[in-house]
Design an enzyme around this catalytic site. Structure first.
Site, PDB file in Angstrom:
ATOM      1  N   PHE A   1      73.381  46.147   0.224  1.00 15.94           N
ATOM      2  CA  PHE A   1      73.910  47.184  -0.670  1.00 15.94           C
ATOM      3  C   PHE A   1      74.409  48.345   0.188  1.00 15.94           C
ATOM      4  CE2 PHE A   1      70.580  50.423  -0.300  1.00 15.94           C
ATOM      5  CZ  PHE A   1      69.561  49.688   0.273  1.00 15.94           C
TER       6      PHE A   1
ATOM      7  N   ASP B   1      63.832  58.048   1.173  1.00 20.91           N
ATOM      8  CA  ASP B   1      65.100  58.732   1.440  1.00 20.91           C
ATOM      9  C   ASP B   1      65.669  58.156   2.722  1.00 20.91           C
ATOM     10  OD1 ASP B   1      66.824  60.844   0.235  1.00 20.91           O
ATOM     11  OD2 ASP B   1      66.798  61.528   2.314  1.00 20.91           O
TER      12      ASP B   1
END
Ligand code: ITT
Length: 216
Positions: free
Chosen positions: A169, A75
């Site tokens: 990204f 995360d």
């Protein structure tokens, strides 16, 4: 001579950018990497935690339990000081559920328009949790997986005034790591792989995995 099977490790993320970076770092370990794409019926984990650690743990535990394979959950998020640390743990949902990486970076730059006078400092955070079993990968999984390691990494930097570069990204085209003039979208994979938040969390995870592989 007894044959020791390679440990199977599930890269428990749907994010293709994270998959590439995790693959790159783990490729030298004696592991058989598995991917969520191999499990089309798997239930996506709801990220209900308030912290990166809580969400990384939720993902690792749920995907390990659903597949019976040791799993790494990641995360991560971007914290912008001028926004009091937002979008933070909500970085993936910034701009709405179906927003693209480009939608999210455009929205962030729009929100930051009133803050463009000085440097817009920010940091990426990444937390990686390992869920598994303290036994060889070939034994049947009769018990629930447990969290055996959690590692966190931070990368300080600043937000660029416009997106630059096509590498990486997510928010990479607008993030300039401290000590550089280029964004992660412009810097090589090797540079990002040596100093990013994920590189730091993965370096600690690699250390744990090396010990774990020796012990199991
Ligand atoms: P999974 O939950 O399946 O792992 P996700 O993309 O939803 O995939 P997160 O919940 O951790 O992952 O959200 C992290 C957000 O921050 C997401 O929008 C990412 O694109 C972005 N992000 C994370 N690491 C990044 C990095 O290294 N470079 C750029 N953006 C990143």
């Amino acid at each position: 001579m007894t044959f020791k099977p390679r440990l199977e490790l599930l890269i428990a993320t749907h994010n293709a950018g994270k998959v590439r970076e995790l693959q790159q770092t783990l490729r030298e370990l004696p592991l058989t990497l598995r991917y969520l794409a191999e499990f089309p019926d798997i239930s996506t984990v709801e990220e209900t935690g308030n912290t990166y650690e809580a969400n990384a743990i939720l993902k690792a535990l749920s995907y390990a339990e659903q597949t019976g394979i040791c799993a790494l959950g990641d995360d991560s998020g971007l914290e912008v000081d001028a926004l009091g640390g937002k979008p933070g743990v909500l970085s993936a949902r910034f701009g709405g559920e179906n927003a693209s990486d480009q939608n999210r970076t455009e929205k962030l730059l729009r929100v930051l328009l009133p803050h463009r006078k000085g440097e817009i400092t920010a940091r990426f955070i990444c937390c990686i949790a390992f869920a598994g079993w303290q036994s060889s990968s070939t034994e049947p999984r009769t018990t629930k997986p447990r969290i055996l390691n959690v590692s966190t990494g931070t990368c300080e930097g600043a937000i660029a005034l416009e997106p630059r570069g096509t590498k990486g990204f997510g928010y990479d085209p607008i993030f300039i790591p401290s000590g550089y003039n280029e964004t992660f979208g412009e810097l090589s994979e090797d540079v990002k792989g040596s100093l990013s938040h994920r590189a730091k969390a993965l370096s600690a995870t690699r250390g744990f995995l090396t010990q774990f592989l020796r012990a199991t």
